[in-house]
Design an enzyme around this catalytic site. Structure first.
Site: not given
Lengths: 341, 341
Positions: A53-55, A90, A190, A231, A241-242
């Protein structure tokens, strides 16, 4: 002869023996293990189930996913289908579609070797970009800085080094005294699991807090800056973002604390004029409710589980990229940034 | 003949066969079970380990704890020692000390029977106060209201009916269409476990969210009001409540959404001039880190785990009490409120 010390954090995504090798982020912090994806569907599953995960990491993973299809001898139809399934694994991080498209283009121009080479170049460029933006961002922090971060925008969210944590790491390497408040970042944790693991490996002092603590830290004057990743960034500077990032931006503004977004320019989606157009992934409520046997919510109760939120550009003090720092990002500033080589 | 339907939520604290009977809140939502405390040290342990929590519930529990000592034939020295250990079992909720002191005073004046009677009167008055403040607060909500609440300020935080949830419950009973956003409230998940359980039993629609979702709900216009409880209110109207409350107050103000605090007047500590003087409990980091085997944070990592924060009076739209609604609470308004019979 002075040699660079080995990076204490292995590459998040790598090409290894014809497979895409991923750090299995579901098993951290307890176990550092790797998953080898040998097919496009393996890669899609790994993206969906948060092995990776993570852009920026998704950008490289998507790139290597197309390379995997190419190496398996896929034809135009099969590469196109692989690209479509990877692109949509995603929805929110724009880097994923970008990485996929880059390698499809390289494959069409030069075949399998070109596809693999382009994916490897994307991975190498990611680490270089993060080191560059880290250096740019470190200069924004005071000599003794208490920094709040949210989720994981570290090496594990990229191929290596990290974006928000890249800024913190560069400041630390440059001799600044940086201490970090790590939001645990529910529901997938995370921050508690990944950011804390990275900072521990890097020897950077930190404390973990539940997400709801942030307000009291601002009120006590215990936060000098917020640094987060992104993101997707719209053409006007709005930042997805998150989930929880927007709350931090509002709190930072209310307490006159700078709010920085650290991201490579590949996270900018120039095709989208504002954050309102960014698709926000809503994930399964089971992530919040816990598994059977450890349910924390009454059976049958409904959960709303959006994975991201949008912070308007007006709350972003500066956007930290590999090309430099864009203060008070807006549409014209973003356009200039993208035009800069 | 129309009879009141039985309350679907049993009393949180009750005097039963010479014991203090508590709902075991650690086992909800999975199991509704009770713990009978037969000694003062049982009661102190139940307060410390969160079998019972919530400021008004702690007031009644402390009151019954002194009654337990009295019923066991304690002398002046023993009652004083029991009161001291009960008063300091947890530091932030002022109701605990208040309930203890009330029953000590009754015992000194009238012995064991007077002590038990005073504790039972405190418990009965709690439910009556919550029904009254619920009615006062319900009038503040629009006919169709989407209300955000944090932690559990329900029947389980009191003897019965609830404070913040009392307002929601009274609005629901009065025919308003109320839907509730339930913050899960890390680390102990009183929202996900307890508030969701109560709302489910009451048939009031709700959705659970992780604490970091709130900002996005405000931004989307999905919150008409915030209603929370309080653990201690200073003489100037500053409010100590569950960690995360302050962030919600800042977000509510930034989005022009009313922020209501629902609490009985016994939660006001007139001896304290501002929130800066309220002792904030900092709990064990293990609550956040998880137990061995399910640790979510690297071994040895430090956690900062404050249980409460302070919201300044200027962010409180109104204080909802059993005596009525105090808009824009400040020192003079609180003084008038306390002088009102």
């Amino acid at each position: 002869v002075r040699t660079e010390p080995a990076d204490p954090i292995p590459p998040t995504v790598a090409w290894a023996d014809g497979a895409v090798r991923l750090v299995d982020q579901r098993r951290l912090p307890g176990t550092l293990a790797f998953v080898d994806c040998r097919s496009v569907s393996d890669v899609v599953a790994a993206i969906r189930n948060l092995t990776v995960r993570g852009a920026p990491a998704l950008g490289a993973t998507g790139a290597f996913g197309v390379a995997l299809a190419a190496a398996a001898g896929a034809d135009e139809h099969e590469v196109t289908a692989a690209a479509a399934s990877l692109r949509t694994a995603r929805p929110t991080a724009v880097n994923l579609a970008w990485g996929v498209d880059e390698v499809v283009r390289a494959w069409r121009a030069g075949g399998t070797d070109a596809a693999i080479a382009r994916a490897q170049a994307i991975a190498a460029a990611d680490v270089a970009a993060n080191r560059a933006l880290g250096t740019h961002g470190a200069g924004l922090l005071p000599p003794q800085a208490s920094v709040l971060t949210h989720c994981n925008a570290g090496a594990l969210a990229c191929v290596g080094y990290g974006t928000a944590l890249g800024v913190i790491r560069a400041a630390h390497e440059g001799g600044r005294v940086v201490t970090v408040w790590v939001d645990e970042t529910r529901p997938v944790l995370q921050g508690a699991r990944l950011t804390a693991w990275e900072l521990d490996r890097l020897g950077i002092p930190f404390r973990v807090v539940v997400d709801a603590v942030a307000g009291s830290l601002f009120a006590a004057g215990s936060v000098d800056a917020v640094v987060v990743g992104a993101d997707r960034i719209a053409a006007n500077g709005d930042v997805a973002n998150k989930i929880g990032t927007y709350s931090l931006a509002v709190l930072a503004r209310a307490h006159a604390v700078p709010f920085y977004v650290a991201a490579p320019t590949t996270t900018v989606d120039a095709s989208i004029t504002s954050g309102a157009e960014i698709p926000i992934e809503v994930r399964d409520g089971a992530e919040v409710a816990g598994a059977e046997g450890a349910r924390t919510i009454p059976a049958g109760a409904r959960v709303h589980n959006p994975a991201f939120d949008v912070t308007p550009a007006r709350l972003v003090t500066a956007l930290i990229t590999e090309r430099g720092v864009l203060h008070h990002p807006d549409a014209s500033g973003i356009a200039v940034l993208l035009a800069t080589a």
